[in-house]
Design a protein around this motif. Structure first.
Motif, PDB file in Angstrom:
ATOM      1  N   SER A 203       6.155 -47.601  38.135  1.00 34.28           N
ATOM      2  CA  SER A 203       5.339 -46.707  38.950  1.00 34.28           C
ATOM      3  C   SER A 203       4.388 -45.859  38.105  1.00 34.28           C
ATOM      4  CB  SER A 203       6.217 -45.795  39.800  1.00 34.28           C
ATOM      5  OG  SER A 203       6.958 -44.961  38.957  1.00 34.28           O
TER       6      SER A 203
ATOM      7  N   GLN B  94       0.500 -44.393  38.508  1.00 33.46           N
ATOM      8  CA  GLN B  94       0.232 -42.944  38.338  1.00 33.46           C
ATOM      9  C   GLN B  94      -0.876 -42.718  37.323  1.00 33.46           C
ATOM     10  OE1 GLN B  94       3.770 -40.886  37.248  1.00 33.46           O
ATOM     11  NE2 GLN B  94       4.468 -40.613  39.349  1.00 33.46           N
ATOM     12  N   LEU B  95      -0.765 -43.500  36.235  1.00 33.44           N
ATOM     13  CA  LEU B  95      -1.744 -43.347  35.151  1.00 33.44           C
ATOM     14  C   LEU B  95      -3.152 -43.704  35.645  1.00 33.44           C
ATOM     15  CD1 LEU B  95      -1.407 -42.529  32.192  1.00 33.44           C
ATOM     16  CD2 LEU B  95      -1.556 -44.934  31.599  1.00 33.44           C
TER      17      LEU B  95
ATOM     18  N   MET C 108      -4.353 -41.039  37.780  1.00 35.53           N
ATOM     19  CA  MET C 108      -4.728 -39.866  36.973  1.00 35.53           C
ATOM     20  C   MET C 108      -6.120 -40.053  36.364  1.00 35.53           C
ATOM     21  SD  MET C 108      -3.883 -36.956  35.878  1.00 35.53           S
ATOM     22  CE  MET C 108      -2.213 -36.952  36.472  1.00 35.53           C
TER      23      MET C 108
ATOM     24  N   LEU D  13      -9.315 -37.781  36.933  1.00 34.45           N
ATOM     25  CA  LEU D  13     -10.059 -37.114  35.850  1.00 34.45           C
ATOM     26  C   LEU D  13     -11.553 -37.425  35.916  1.00 34.45           C
ATOM     27  CD1 LEU D  13      -7.616 -37.448  32.819  1.00 34.45           C
ATOM     28  CD2 LEU D  13      -8.237 -35.379  34.038  1.00 34.45           C
TER      29      LEU D  13
ATOM     30  N   PHE E 158     -14.200 -20.300  34.266  1.00 37.37           N
ATOM     31  CA  PHE E 158     -12.872 -20.535  33.671  1.00 37.37           C
ATOM     32  C   PHE E 158     -11.801 -20.588  34.758  1.00 37.37           C
ATOM     33  CE2 PHE E 158     -14.462 -18.195  29.652  1.00 37.37           C
ATOM     34  CZ  PHE E 158     -15.065 -19.361  29.212  1.00 37.37           C
TER      35      PHE E 158
ATOM     36  N   ILE F 228     -11.915 -23.915  36.339  1.00 34.82           N
ATOM     37  CA  ILE F 228     -11.350 -24.946  35.453  1.00 34.82           C
ATOM     38  C   ILE F 228      -9.824 -24.908  35.526  1.00 34.82           C
ATOM     39  CG2 ILE F 228     -11.080 -25.634  33.010  1.00 34.82           C
ATOM     40  CD1 ILE F 228     -13.842 -26.242  33.903  1.00 34.82           C
ATOM     41  N   LEU F 229      -9.274 -23.704  35.437  1.00 32.60           N
ATOM     42  CA  LEU F 229      -7.804 -23.587  35.469  1.00 32.60           C
ATOM     43  C   LEU F 229      -7.252 -24.051  36.819  1.00 32.60           C
ATOM     44  CD1 LEU F 229      -7.135 -20.223  33.597  1.00 32.60           C
ATOM     45  CD2 LEU F 229      -6.727 -22.538  32.799  1.00 32.60           C
TER      46      LEU F 229
ATOM     47  N   VAL G 269      -7.185 -27.749  36.656  1.00 36.31           N
ATOM     48  CA  VAL G 269      -6.103 -28.202  35.764  1.00 36.31           C
ATOM     49  C   VAL G 269      -4.748 -28.051  36.461  1.00 36.31           C
ATOM     50  CG1 VAL G 269      -4.911 -27.628  33.599  1.00 36.31           C
ATOM     51  CG2 VAL G 269      -7.382 -27.789  33.651  1.00 36.31           C
TER      52      VAL G 269
ATOM     53  N   LEU H  72      -3.577 -30.981  38.404  1.00 36.09           N
ATOM     54  CA  LEU H  72      -3.170 -32.210  37.721  1.00 36.09           C
ATOM     55  C   LEU H  72      -1.696 -32.524  37.953  1.00 36.09           C
ATOM     56  CD1 LEU H  72      -4.996 -31.950  34.270  1.00 36.09           C
ATOM     57  CD2 LEU H  72      -5.374 -33.668  36.019  1.00 36.09           C
ATOM     58  N   SER H  73      -0.877 -31.477  37.898  1.00 37.83           N
ATOM     59  CA  SER H  73       0.562 -31.717  38.060  1.00 37.83           C
ATOM     60  C   SER H  73       1.192 -30.593  38.875  1.00 37.83           C
ATOM     61  CB  SER H  73       1.210 -31.785  36.668  1.00 37.83           C
ATOM     62  OG  SER H  73       2.603 -31.662  36.783  1.00 37.83           O
TER      63      SER H  73
ATOM     64  N   HIS I  63       4.243 -29.792  38.525  1.00 35.93           N
ATOM     65  CA  HIS I  63       5.260 -29.128  37.702  1.00 35.93           C
ATOM     66  C   HIS I  63       4.658 -28.191  36.667  1.00 35.93           C
ATOM     67  CE1 HIS I  63       7.788 -32.013  39.613  1.00 35.93           C
ATOM     68  NE2 HIS I  63       7.082 -33.010  39.107  1.00 35.93           N
ATOM     69  N   PHE I  64       3.371 -28.294  36.447  1.00 37.98           N
ATOM     70  CA  PHE I  64       2.765 -27.501  35.379  1.00 37.98           C
ATOM     71  C   PHE I  64       1.569 -26.736  35.933  1.00 37.98           C
ATOM     72  CE2 PHE I  64       2.199 -26.595  30.985  1.00 37.98           C
ATOM     73  CZ  PHE I  64       3.397 -26.947  30.416  1.00 37.98           C
TER      74      PHE I  64
ATOM     75  N   VAL J 105      -1.057 -23.460  36.344  1.00 33.50           N
ATOM     76  CA  VAL J 105      -1.666 -22.270  35.724  1.00 33.50           C
ATOM     77  C   VAL J 105      -2.546 -21.548  36.765  1.00 33.50           C
ATOM     78  CG1 VAL J 105      -1.651 -22.762  33.245  1.00 33.50           C
ATOM     79  CG2 VAL J 105      -3.334 -23.867  34.692  1.00 33.50           C
TER      80      VAL J 105
ATOM     81  N   LEU K 264      -2.969 -17.707  36.466  1.00 35.19           N
ATOM     82  CA  LEU K 264      -3.948 -17.279  35.459  1.00 35.19           C
ATOM     83  C   LEU K 264      -5.366 -17.417  36.028  1.00 35.19           C
ATOM     84  CD1 LEU K 264      -4.169 -16.266  32.555  1.00 35.19           C
ATOM     85  CD2 LEU K 264      -4.386 -18.626  31.804  1.00 35.19           C
TER      86      LEU K 264
ATOM     87  N   VAL L 188       1.043 -33.376  31.275  1.00 33.66           N
ATOM     88  CA  VAL L 188       1.026 -34.309  32.418  1.00 33.66           C
ATOM     89  C   VAL L 188       1.214 -35.732  31.938  1.00 33.66           C
ATOM     90  CG1 VAL L 188      -0.458 -35.255  34.225  1.00 33.66           C
ATOM     91  CG2 VAL L 188      -0.340 -32.798  33.897  1.00 33.66           C
TER      92      VAL L 188
ATOM     93  N   MET M 221       4.433 -38.358  32.492  1.00 28.96           N
ATOM     94  CA  MET M 221       4.333 -39.705  33.051  1.00 28.96           C
ATOM     95  C   MET M 221       4.932 -40.750  32.123  1.00 28.96           C
ATOM     96  SD  MET M 221       0.761 -40.218  34.984  1.00 28.96           S
ATOM     97  CE  MET M 221      -0.244 -39.426  33.761  1.00 28.96           C
TER      98      MET M 221
ATOM     99  N   LYS N  32       8.907 -30.286  29.125  1.00 24.86           N
ATOM    100  CA  LYS N  32       8.249 -29.333  30.016  1.00 24.86           C
ATOM    101  C   LYS N  32       8.446 -27.898  29.505  1.00 24.86           C
ATOM    102  CE  LYS N  32       8.031 -27.769  34.693  1.00 24.86           C
ATOM    103  NZ  LYS N  32       8.834 -27.485  35.838  1.00 24.86           N
TER     104      LYS N  32
END
Lengths: 377, 211
Positions: A112, A116-117, A120, A124, A200, A203-204, A207, A210-211, A213-214, A216, A219, B19, B23, B35
């Motif tokens: 999978s 996903q890649l 992604m 992008l 900025f 941009i954040l 970003v 993108l995920s 789980h991560f 920002v 901010l 990210v 993956m 993470k």
């Protein structure tokens, strides 16, 4: 509206010669150079490209601006810009559809992560296109702020000279360092701090998309909040300082003038009042010219700011439209990202419009100050 | 702003890296650790920037905004230009004032029936625009004539036009036009006195001329 459409501001026939004489004494070269450097698009929107003729036309009422015409032109610009940016909309929608298809096909791959890649990478690419046009919009905003500051720096000496001519010596002395500093400072802060902060933040925000789980996004929110707070603070300080200083100067000038008038009226018997009356009549023609120069300045500021603002709001609309169109396809992430970019562009629109509005208020205060000074005579 | 730009660049790199690693890494505990590490990297980047900002000289970053830097004219230049315009207005006002007062003087002089005032000139002083000098111009020998015109329909007193061709042209004519009679001179002096009194001027400042 009353300032922009001066239907009642007409020169008396005998005031014309005095005004022409004064106009020839004034140095309008810097503003004329500025108008000559303007884009063809902006020049064609002006009723008159020769600044002296523009001022004379506004003062005599030969040039009158019709709100319906201005509205029609704005609508025309908006439609033209939407059509010009339709290619961007097409690219965004097609890429978003590709992303949605890839996401749906992700389960069909052996691993999978391959799906996903690919998803992604498509995401992008889409972001790169979106950020590219967003950066252009920000650059446009910065250029507009620069142009407005340059125009104000050329226009204000002229207005202050005319303010001195109508008797506002104290006001001009108070305003001279203050107005130039506030205008340059506000232009610099908007251009070098607020617009980059909005960029900025955008941009954040992208970003963060993108995920899951991560993130920002906090901010990004902080940067956007700082930018908005700075804008509010800047406009409050700008308007507060200008208004307070302006009133103080006007009152001081009126006291000086009234003392001189009292001396003339009292110490020259019988005809003492005739001279003050004659002087006031002549001063009013200077005032008329000052108001015409102010209105011409407002017109120029409007011309400089309206077309780029229309461009920015159109791109924001395109982003929002793309986000709205993509949402039903099932690509929530991209839809949110485009919507966020649209919101950020609306903030850029707000920042640039605020500079235009502040400069408009600055001109209105300087013009109004002359009127108050003469009124208090 | 450069500091902030660098921070944003670093954050973007960290997030994109996180990210991709998410993956590419196999499912399991490793993902959680990566993470965590990436999160720590974000904190370090932010703290480093904050520390850098605190330690740097903030005032150096604030652009110097002075009037002379902008190439805008100095206050002295603006004041000089404004005063020049103001002088222009003052001159125009003085001209109108002078014309207005001259009109008043002429009307006053015309009230006197013994002389015929035809013009008045007013010289304005530089200080407070006070009146420096008033000159009233009278016509000789026509004062009463103008007044007597009309009732009977005849124009009395109009001198016959004499055309002389020769060397002795106009000797008698010159004397008649330019020299006032003693009565006219006296009446004109009376008018000048009245005008001087009206405008509260010394009598020497009101002059008379005959033509």
């Amino acid at each position: 509206m009353t300032t922009v459409f001066p239907t009642a501001a007409r020169a008396a026939p005998d005031a014309g010669s005095v005004m022409d004489e004064q106009m020839n004494k004034l140095d309008m070269g810097q503003i004329q150079q500025f108008i000559n450097r303007m884009d063809y698009e902006l020049q064609s929107a002006l009723p008159e490209t020769d600044f002296k003729s523009l001022v004379r036309g506004l003062a005599t009422g030969d040039i009158s601006l019709q709100p319906a015409d201005i509205f029609n032109r704005c609508v025309q610009y908006i439609f033209r810009e939407v059509v010009a940016n339709s290619a961007l909309l097409g690219k965004l929608v097609v890429l978003a559809v590709i992303c949605a298809v890839l996401q749906n096909l992700a389960g069909a791959f052996e691993k999978s992560s391959t799906g996903q890649l690919t998803h992604m990478v498509a995401y992008l690419v889409l972001i790169t296109i979106a950020v590219g046009s967003f950066g252009l919009a920000i650059q446009l905003g910065r250029e507009v702020v620069d142009k407005m500051v340059t125009l104000m720096q050329a226009l204000l000496p002229l207005l202050l000279t005319l303010l001195v001519a109508v008797g506002g010596i104290t006001s001009a002395a108070i305003f001279h360092p203050l107005i130039f500093i506030t205008i340059t400072a506000s232009g610099t802060i908007i251009k070098n701090i607020i617009l980059p902060l909005i960029f900025f933040a955008a941009i954040l925000e992208i970003v963060s998309g993108l995920s899951k789980h991560f993130q920002v996004s906090r901010l990004a929110g902080l940067l956007k909040g700082v930018a908005m707070g700075l804008m509010g603070l800047l406009s409050t300080i700008f308007l507060g300082v200008m208004a307070i200083q302006g009133v103080a100067g006007a009152v001081g000038d009126s006291v000086t003038f009234r003392t001189a008038k009292f001396a003339t009226d009292t110490f020259i018997p019988v005809v003492g009042g005739v001279f003050s009356d004659a002087l006031e009549a002549v001063i009013r023609s200077s005032l008329l010219m000052k108001n015409a120069v102010g209105i011409a300045g407002v017109l120029l500021i409007a011309m400089i700011v309206i077309i780029p603002l229309v461009k920015i709001i159109t791109i924001a609309f395109i982003y929002k439209l793309a986000g709205a169109v993509i949402q039903p396809v099932g690509e929530e992430k991209i839809s949110d990202c485009l919507n966020g970019l649209g919101n950020s562009l609306i903030t850029v629109f707000g920042a640039v419009a605020m500079v235009g509005l502040l400069f408009f208020f600055a001109l209105a205060i300087v013009v109004g100050l002359g009127n108050i000074t003469v009124m208090l005579h | 702003m450069d500091v902030l730009r660098e921070l944003i660049q670093t954050l973007v790199v960290i997030v994109v890296l996180a990210v991709f690693m998410e993956m590419l890494l196999p499912r399991g505990d490793m993902r959680r650790y990566v993470k965590m590490v990436m999160g720590l990297l974000v904190i370090i980047a932010v703290m480093q920037t904050a520390a850098g900002v605190v330690n740097s000289e903030l005032l150096r970053e604030v652009p110097r905004v002075t009037v002379s830097d902008n190439g805008s004219p100095s206050l002295e230049d603006i004041m000089a230009a404004g005063k020049q315009l103001s002088e222009l207005s003052r001159d125009e006002a003085a001209r109108r004032y002078s014309e207005g007062v001259a009109g008043q003087v002429l009307s006053l002089a015309k009230l006197h029936a013994d002389v015929n005032a035809v013009d008045a000139r007013v010289k304005i002083g530089p200080e407070n625009n006070s009146i420096d000098e008033i000159t009233i111009v009278f016509n000789t020998g026509t004062a009463k004539q103008a007044e007597t015109t009309g009732a009977g329909g005849t124009v009395a007193g109009v001198q016959p036009v004499v055309i002389n061709v020769g060397d002795d042209v106009g000797d008698g004519a010159k004397g008649a036009a330019g020299v006032p009679t003693p009565e006219e001179r006296k009446a004109a002096a009376g008018v000048a006195g009245a005008v001087a009194e009206f405008y509260n001027l010394p009598s020497g400042q009101v002059k008379i001329e005959f033509q």
